[in-house]
Motif scaffolding. Sequence first.
Motif, short mmCIF file in Angstrom:
data_model
loop_
_atom_site.label_atom_id
_atom_site.label_comp_id
_atom_site.label_asym_id
_atom_site.label_seq_id
_atom_site.Cartn_x
_atom_site.Cartn_y
_atom_site.Cartn_z
N LEU A 255 -5.80 15.26 -0.56
CA LEU A 255 -6.54 14.28 -1.69
C LEU A 255 -6.57 12.85 -1.30
CD1 LEU A 255 -4.43 15.75 -4.87
CD2 LEU A 255 -6.85 16.55 -3.89
N LEU A 256 -5.77 12.54 -0.30
CA LEU A 256 -6.09 10.98 0.17
C LEU A 256 -7.21 10.88 1.11
CD1 LEU A 256 -2.37 9.61 0.91
CD2 LEU A 256 -3.86 8.89 -0.85
N ASN A 257 -7.49 11.99 1.40
CA ASN A 257 -8.64 12.03 2.45
C ASN A 257 -10.10 12.44 1.75
OD1 ASN A 257 -7.83 11.47 5.17
ND2 ASN A 257 -6.59 13.27 5.20
N VAL B 118 -1.86 5.60 3.62
CA VAL B 118 -1.97 4.67 2.57
C VAL B 118 -1.83 3.17 2.75
CG1 VAL B 118 -0.06 4.16 0.61
CG2 VAL B 118 -0.44 6.40 1.60
N LEU B 119 -0.97 2.87 3.70
CA LEU B 119 -0.99 1.36 4.17
C LEU B 119 -2.07 0.96 5.04
CD1 LEU B 119 2.93 1.06 4.22
CD2 LEU B 119 1.38 0.57 2.28
N PHE B 120 -3.26 0.71 4.65
CA PHE B 120 -4.52 0.20 5.39
C PHE B 120 -5.53 0.06 4.43
CE2 PHE B 120 -6.34 4.30 4.81
CZ PHE B 120 -7.78 4.22 5.29
N LEU B 121 -6.47 -0.77 4.90
CA LEU B 121 -7.81 -1.05 4.10
C LEU B 121 -8.85 -0.45 4.67
CD1 LEU B 121 -7.32 -4.94 3.38
CD2 LEU B 121 -7.04 -2.86 2.13
N PRO B 122 -9.73 0.56 4.02
CA PRO B 122 -10.71 1.50 4.67
C PRO B 122 -11.64 0.67 5.45
CG PRO B 122 -10.33 1.93 2.41
CD PRO B 122 -9.51 0.74 2.68
N GLU B 123 -12.12 -0.57 5.39
CA GLU B 123 -12.93 -1.41 5.80
C GLU B 123 -12.43 -2.60 6.42
OE1 GLU B 123 -16.69 -1.37 3.72
OE2 GLU B 123 -16.36 0.52 3.01
N GLY B 124 -11.32 -2.71 6.59
CA GLY B 124 -10.40 -4.02 7.09
C GLY B 124 -10.71 -5.14 5.87
N ALA B 125 -10.73 -6.28 6.52
CA ALA B 125 -11.00 -7.66 5.48
C ALA B 125 -11.99 -7.28 4.65
CB ALA B 125 -10.79 -8.57 6.16
N LEU C 144 0.96 -1.57 -2.23
CA LEU C 144 1.74 -2.61 -2.17
C LEU C 144 3.27 -2.27 -2.93
CD1 LEU C 144 -0.48 -5.82 -2.80
CD2 LEU C 144 0.65 -5.07 -0.60
N ASN C 145 3.13 -1.56 -3.99
CA ASN C 145 4.38 -1.34 -4.83
C ASN C 145 5.15 -0.23 -3.93
OD1 ASN C 145 4.15 -2.91 -7.24
ND2 ASN C 145 2.77 -1.45 -7.92
N LEU C 146 4.57 0.52 -3.36
CA LEU C 146 5.29 1.59 -2.46
C LEU C 146 5.87 0.98 -1.29
CD1 LEU C 146 6.12 4.46 -1.36
CD2 LEU C 146 3.79 4.49 -0.24
N LEU C 147 5.09 -0.28 -0.69
CA LEU C 147 5.84 -0.70 0.25
C LEU C 147 6.89 -1.81 -0.05
CD1 LEU C 147 5.68 -1.72 3.42
CD2 LEU C 147 4.01 -3.45 2.88
N ARG C 148 6.92 -2.38 -1.15
CA ARG C 148 8.08 -2.94 -1.82
C ARG C 148 9.21 -2.23 -1.98
NH1 ARG C 148 6.74 -6.10 -7.35
NH2 ARG C 148 6.36 -4.10 -8.04
N LEU D 27 6.43 -1.52 11.42
CA LEU D 27 6.33 -2.82 10.45
C LEU D 27 5.06 -3.57 11.27
CD1 LEU D 27 6.87 -4.14 7.92
CD2 LEU D 27 8.66 -5.67 9.21
N GLY D 28 5.10 -3.61 12.75
CA GLY D 28 3.94 -4.56 13.22
C GLY D 28 2.74 -3.73 12.90
N LYS D 29 2.63 -2.62 12.96
CA LYS D 29 1.24 -1.89 12.77
C LYS D 29 0.90 -1.98 11.14
CE LYS D 29 1.08 2.70 12.71
NZ LYS D 29 0.92 4.06 13.15
N ILE D 30 2.02 -1.92 10.40
CA ILE D 30 1.44 -2.20 8.79
C ILE D 30 0.77 -3.54 8.78
CG2 ILE D 30 2.63 -2.08 6.62
CD1 ILE D 30 4.45 0.02 7.49
N GLU D 31 1.55 -4.52 9.37
CA GLU D 31 1.13 -5.78 9.19
C GLU D 31 -0.28 -5.98 9.57
OE1 GLU D 31 4.37 -8.08 11.24
OE2 GLU D 31 5.27 -8.40 9.17
N ASN D 32 -0.62 -5.38 10.82
CA ASN D 32 -2.00 -5.65 11.51
C ASN D 32 -2.94 -5.01 10.70
OD1 ASN D 32 -0.99 -7.47 13.45
ND2 ASN D 32 -0.33 -5.88 14.59
N ASN D 33 -2.79 -3.55 10.35
CA ASN D 33 -3.76 -2.73 9.79
C ASN D 33 -4.00 -3.10 7.94
OD1 ASN D 33 -4.09 -1.69 12.01
ND2 ASN D 33 -2.86 0.26 11.74
N PHE D 34 -2.81 -3.54 7.33
CA PHE D 34 -2.86 -3.77 5.99
C PHE D 34 -2.53 -5.27 5.49
CE2 PHE D 34 -0.26 -2.73 1.85
CZ PHE D 34 -1.58 -2.65 1.23
#
Length: 598
Positions: free
Chosen positions: A407-409, A453-460, A475-479, A498-505
């Motif tokens: 469903l996410l896809n 989940v923890l990414f933006l489809p088209e980045g910034a 964000l609530n899940l990550l928190r 965590l490093g990948k999450i920071e860069n991708n999200f």
Amino acid sequence: MAVEELQSIIKRCQILEEQDFKEEDFGLFQLAGQRCIDEGHIDQLLEVIQNEKNKVIIKNMGWNLIGPVVRCLLWNNKEDDKRKYFLMLDLLVKLCNPKELLLGLLELIEEPSGKQISQIILLLLQPLQTVIQKLHSNKSYSVGLALSTIWSQLSLLPVPYSKEQIQTDDYGLCRCCKALIEFTKPFVKEATDDKENSLENQRLKDELLKFCFKSLKCPLLTAQFLEQSEEAENDPLRSFASEIIGFLSAIGYPFPKMIFNHGKKKKTWDYLEFEEEEDKQLADSLASLAYLVFVQGISIDQLPMVLSPSYLLQFNMGHIEVFLQRTEESVFSKGLDLLENSLLRMEDNSLLHQYLEIKSFLTVPQGLVKVMTLCPDETLRKKGLAMLQLYINKLDSQGKYTLFRCLLNTSNHSGVEAFIIQNIKNQIDMSLKRTHNNKWFTGPQLISLLDLVLFLPEGAETDLLQNSDRIMASLNLLRYLVIKDNENDNQTGLWTELGKIENNFLKPLHTGLNMSKAHYEAEIKNSQENSQEVQRSKDFCSVTVGGEEMPKMPPEMQLKVLHSALFTFDLIESVLARVEELIEIKTKSTSEENTGIK
């Protein structure tokens, strides 16, 4: 004059043998008979029909009078005249050649439209039944032709939906359904009484089977049924459905037989001619049948008790898929009811993930997403959401995991994705509270899911407003993960990634928020500067957001929309700041513990 013309034709034909009647004799007889009816010479025409000397003439030519007589019955309001026309119709049915009468009656049934359809069907069903019963050869063909013609006309009538519509029955569909059952009963009895099971009898059963399946599609697929038990007994459409299912059982196709044949190559019906009928119609009919049995409870007592809930769900999923593919609310709402009925039979977490290898077990939840997002009726949207949650609850852990990924896809809807992310959070929470971790919602499997989940489809450049529901849920899940999972324990695998999450999200989200806020603040400033000019012209203003022009609206409305967007960005930014603060606190605390600094 008309009577004299008729008597002249009768006198000439009385001396002829049956085979010597000419085509012009038929035409002249019809014309003279029509004129007698038009001029009101009903008694004289009745005398001609009743005269024993004219028996052969009436047998061969009388069917031509059926049309004029029927039209008079429909439009003449004089009771005495109607009584005579009914007598005339009965005589013609009794005396005329049944083959010719059959075609003549079916032509009359095919003629009308609108409310006249039910009027003529109700008038002619009894005569038509009598005519067919007089036929001794190839009766199955005649029964099939009659049922097909009647059904084709009835399918043009609107199906009543409300209790009031059913009771008033303006178009006569309910009355026709009741009369059609009485019309069909003798042929069902004939088919079941033949113990020799001759080829002709098999053909008759085949025609009856086709009629039953056509009826299950129309009107029963879209029909709404009265809910309260005392009203259900007086529901004409429910009674019709019950009789149709009874016919199926009588001719050798009971519902349990279809259950046990489900999924097998050999169909419940054996005739190639029927198997070649349009698959879509057959699928609609079977779905309608499943709804009538499981949801409405018609003939459900015939089902053996040994069938497991998962087997019944598997049987019904294909039918639920058919319902959800339809666009009519009255139809796909039945799919929701059938799904609920099937799922409530099962225990939570008992539906094995292997069932998701069956196509319908993935297409049905995707159909529910369409109901949730596209249906204009709020009640049905909420029911679709509730059914998706119920379906998730019944799946085992791997099944939930697989469905979430699917469903996410595929959903392409921020609100639906937020709903799925909340469910992921719930599963992680249950897993962390258990003694033995659930491998699907901890460690490597969870990290693979979090990548979706923890990414933006088209980045910034992602449209943050359109994706705000999903972003807030992420964000609530990550928190939650940062709070519940310590870095030293790392049960979820979060701290490794965590490093990948920071860069991708997180970093792209920061950039996107800055860009979006700057853009909307500029639009607010432009809107305010232009508002005085717009007010002077008493016109509507337009604003471009994200490269697209918003619908034209009053300036105050435009400003309200723009400020609402800014508020959403502020909300996202505040949660983002809190998440980053928690990460910093947790990593600092862990670092101090590891170095022994207190």
